[in-house]
Design an enzyme around this catalytic site. Structure first.
Site, PDB file in Angstrom:
ATOM      1  CB  ALA A  66      -7.678   3.641  11.610  1.00 17.33           C
ATOM      2  N   GLY A 111      -4.212   2.726   8.000  1.00 19.54           N
ATOM      3  CA  GLY A 111      -3.644   1.846   9.103  1.00 19.54           C
ATOM      4  C   GLY A 111      -3.273   0.379   8.235  1.00 19.54           C
ATOM      5  CD  GLU A 114      -0.298   4.806   8.912  1.00 20.21           C
ATOM      6  OE1 GLU A 114      -1.630   4.247   9.393  1.00 20.21           O
ATOM      7  OE2 GLU A 114       0.143   5.733   9.502  1.00 20.21           O
ATOM      8  CD  GLU A 134      -4.258   7.495   6.591  1.00 19.53           C
ATOM      9  OE1 GLU A 134      -3.687   7.741   5.525  1.00 19.53           O
ATOM     10  OE2 GLU A 134      -3.731   6.513   7.413  1.00 19.53           O
TER      11      GLU A 134
HETATM   12  N1  COA Z   1     -13.279   1.389   8.811  1.00 15.59           N
HETATM   13  C1  COA Z   1     -14.267   0.997   9.308  1.00 15.59           C
HETATM   14  N2  COA Z   1     -15.002   0.131   8.555  1.00 15.59           N
HETATM   15  C2  COA Z   1     -14.821  -0.065   7.214  1.00 15.59           C
HETATM   16  C3  COA Z   1     -13.395   0.398   6.675  1.00 15.59           C
HETATM   17  C4  COA Z   1     -12.625   1.205   7.544  1.00 15.59           C
HETATM   18  N3  COA Z   1     -11.552   1.645   7.570  1.00 15.59           N
HETATM   19  N4  COA Z   1     -13.288   0.091   5.525  1.00 15.59           N
HETATM   20  C5  COA Z   1     -14.435  -0.595   5.308  1.00 15.59           C
HETATM   21  N5  COA Z   1     -15.225  -0.557   6.275  1.00 15.59           N
HETATM   22  C6  COA Z   1     -16.716  -1.365   6.091  1.00 15.59           C
HETATM   23  C7  COA Z   1     -17.781  -0.488   5.768  1.00 15.59           C
HETATM   24  O1  COA Z   1     -18.375   0.472   6.184  1.00 15.59           O
HETATM   25  C8  COA Z   1     -18.628  -1.686   5.320  1.00 15.59           C
HETATM   26  O2  COA Z   1     -19.323  -2.020   6.415  1.00 15.59           O
HETATM   27  P1  COA Z   1     -21.023  -2.237   6.489  1.00 15.59           P
HETATM   28  O3  COA Z   1     -20.998  -3.522   5.416  1.00 15.59           O
HETATM   29  O4  COA Z   1     -21.098  -2.544   8.010  1.00 15.59           O
HETATM   30  O5  COA Z   1     -21.547  -0.857   5.885  1.00 15.59           O
HETATM   31  C9  COA Z   1     -17.603  -2.887   5.204  1.00 15.59           C
HETATM   32  O6  COA Z   1     -16.290  -2.740   5.610  1.00 15.59           O
HETATM   33  C10 COA Z   1     -17.529  -3.133   3.476  1.00 15.59           C
HETATM   34  O7  COA Z   1     -16.854  -1.887   2.806  1.00 15.59           O
HETATM   35  P2  COA Z   1     -17.754  -1.348   1.510  1.00 15.59           P
HETATM   36  O8  COA Z   1     -17.146   0.150   1.623  1.00 15.59           O
HETATM   37  O9  COA Z   1     -19.024  -1.692   1.597  1.00 15.59           O
HETATM   38  O10 COA Z   1     -16.655  -1.971   0.574  1.00 15.59           O
HETATM   39  P3  COA Z   1     -16.327  -1.558  -1.068  1.00 15.59           P
HETATM   40  O11 COA Z   1     -15.964  -2.936  -1.699  1.00 15.59           O
HETATM   41  O12 COA Z   1     -17.695  -0.734  -1.541  1.00 15.59           O
HETATM   42  O13 COA Z   1     -15.294  -0.654  -0.715  1.00 15.59           O
HETATM   43  C11 COA Z   1     -13.143   0.175   0.203  1.00 15.59           C
HETATM   44  C12 COA Z   1     -13.999  -0.929  -0.277  1.00 15.59           C
HETATM   45  C13 COA Z   1     -11.923  -0.136   0.900  1.00 15.59           C
HETATM   46  C14 COA Z   1     -12.702   1.245  -1.118  1.00 15.59           C
HETATM   47  C15 COA Z   1     -13.807   1.166   0.888  1.00 15.59           C
HETATM   48  O14 COA Z   1     -14.437   0.229   2.121  1.00 15.59           O
HETATM   49  C16 COA Z   1     -13.191   2.122   1.691  1.00 15.59           C
HETATM   50  O15 COA Z   1     -12.878   3.410   0.916  1.00 15.59           O
HETATM   51  N6  COA Z   1     -12.557   2.163   2.995  1.00 15.59           N
HETATM   52  C17 COA Z   1     -12.038   3.180   3.700  1.00 15.59           C
HETATM   53  C18 COA Z   1     -10.553   3.058   3.273  1.00 15.59           C
HETATM   54  C19 COA Z   1     -10.057   4.189   3.946  1.00 15.59           C
HETATM   55  O16 COA Z   1     -10.239   5.518   4.028  1.00 15.59           O
HETATM   56  N7  COA Z   1      -9.165   3.849   4.953  1.00 15.59           N
HETATM   57  C20 COA Z   1      -8.207   4.577   5.732  1.00 15.59           C
HETATM   58  C21 COA Z   1      -8.626   5.060   7.187  1.00 15.59           C
HETATM   59  S1  COA Z   1      -7.749   5.858   8.040  1.00 15.59           S
END
Ligand code: COA
Length: 260
Positions: A66, A111, A114, A134
Site C-alpha cells: 500500500a 498490499g 495481499e 506491516e
Molecule cells: N509506498 C509508497 N512508496 C513506496 C513504497 C510504498 N509501499 N515502496 C516503495 N516506494 C517508493 C519509495 O519511496 C521510492 O520513492 P522515491 O524515489 O520518490 O523516494 C521509490 O518507491 C523506490 O523505492 P526505494 O525504497 O528507493 O527502492 P529500494 O530498491 O531501495 O527498496 C523496497 C525497495 C521494496 C525494499 C523498499 O522500497 C521498501 O521497503 N518499501 C516498502 C515496503 C513495505 O513496507 N510495504 C508494505 C506497506 S503496507
C-alpha cells in the site's frame, strides 16, 4: 474509465493487467485501488476475456505495498474504510469467474502480497521477494493478509511471516506453497501465459464451477462444501461441454468446448 495507474492489454482472450507506477514500485495508492476495482468488475462481465494475468510494471516490483505516503495521513475514522476498500478489491479479484493468475515479477510486500494472495494462482520470477511487513510500520495487514495467508500456507507459517515481518525469496515462497511456480524473470510472462492458455482450452463452465467450489466450498463446514461440490457436479452433467469432453476422449481427439 481512463486509467492512469494501471494498464490493460487484451490478447486473444487474455487480459494482461499491469499496475503501472514503476517510480513508486507500483505501490497501491487510493486511485490505483479504484482503477483495479473498475477493471476487475469489467473483466468479470467481459465475455471476450477468458483469463487474467496480473503483474507489475518494471523489473523490480510486482507491488511494493500500500502507498505508505497515503497511509501516513490516515486517522482512526478514515483507516477502516480504507481497509474495507482494499478488501473489497481483493474479494472482487478472488470472485472473478475466470482464472486470475498473479505474475509476481519482483517485490510483493504488504498490499502487494495481499493482491497476489487474492489471485487464484501465483507464479513468481526468481528475483521475487514477498512478505507482510506491516508490523514494522505499526499497523497490521488490512487488505485480507491476516485471513488469506494462513488459508494458503497454514496458520503457523503465516503467523511467523506476519509477526516477524519475515521476507521470503522466490525459492522459499515456492517451498511453503505461497507461489505455485518460479521462473527466470525473463521467462515469467511467457510461462504464465502458456499455463493460462492451457486452462483456457478446458471446459470453461467446469473451470468456473471449480473456482467457485474451491473459493466458497472451503469457507463452509465440510458436509456443506461437499454438497456444494456435488451440486456443481450435477449441473455440469447438463452441459454440452461434458458430452464433448467425454466424446473427444473416446474418439482420441482434442475437445472443442463451447462453454455451454
Ligand atoms: N509506498 C509508497 N512508496 C513506496 C513504497 C510504498 N509501499 N515502496 C516503495 N516506494 C517508493 C519509495 O519511496 C521510492 O520513492 P522515491 O524515489 O520518490 O523516494 C521509490 O518507491 C523506490 O523505492 P526505494 O525504497 O528507493 O527502492 P529500494 O530498491 O531501495 O527498496 C523496497 C525497495 C521494496 C525494499 C523498499 O522500497 C521498501 O521497503 N518499501 C516498502 C515496503 C513495505 O513496507 N510495504 C508494505 C506497506 S503496507
Amino acid at each position: 474509465m481512463a486509467y492512469e495507474n494501471i494498464l490493460r492489454d487484451d490478447d486473444d482472450g487474455i487480459a494482461f493487467v499491469r499496475v503501472n507506477r514503476p517510480d513508486k514500485l507500483n505501490a497501491l495508492n487510493d486511485a490505483t485501488i479504484g482503477e483495479l476495482q473498475h477493471c476487475f468488475e469489467a473483466l468479470a462481465d467481459d465475455d471476450t476475456i477468458k483469463a487474467v494475468i496480473l503483474t507489475g510494471s518494471g523489473e523490480k516490483a510486482f507491488v511494493a505495498g500500500a502507498d505508505i505516503a497515503e497511509l501516513a495521513t490516515q486517522n482512526s475514522l478514515s483507516a477502516r474504510p480504507l481497509a474495507m476498500k482494499g478488501q473489497h478489491l481483493m474479494n472482487t479479484i478472488e470472485s472473478t469467474p475466470k482464472p486470475v493468475v498473479a505474475a509476481v515479477n519482483g517485490y510483493a510486500f504488504g498490499g502487494g502480497c495481499e493482491l497476489a494472495l487474492a489471485c487464484h494462482l501465483r507464479f513468481a520470477s526468481d528475483n521475487a521477494v514477498m512478505g507482510l511487513p506491516e508490523v514494522t510500520l505499526g499497523i497490521i495487514p488490512g487488505y485480507g493478509g491476516t485471513q488469506r495467508l494462513p488459508r494458503i500456507i497454514g496458520k503457523g507459517r503465516a503467523m511467523e511471516m506476519i509477526l516477524t515481518a519475515g521476507r521470503v525469496d522466490a525459492a522459499e515462497a515456492h517451498r511453503i506453497g505461497l507461489v505455485n511456480k518460479v521462473y527466470p524473470q525473463a521467462e515469467l510472462l511467457a510461462a504464465t501465459e502458456k499455463t493460462v492458455r492451457k486452462m483456457m482450452s478446458f471446459g470453461p463452465v467446469a473451470v468456473r464451477f471449480a473456482l467457485d467450489a474451491v473459493n466458497h466450498g472451503t469457507e463452509m463446514p465440510l458436509t456443506d462444501g461437499l454438497n456444494y461440490e456435488a451440486t456443481f457436479f450435477g449441473l455440469l452433467a447438463s452441459t454440452d461441454d461434458l458430452k464433448e469432453g467425454m466424446q473427444a476422449f473416446l474418439e482420441k481427439r482434442p475437445a472443442a468446448f463451447k462453454g455451454s
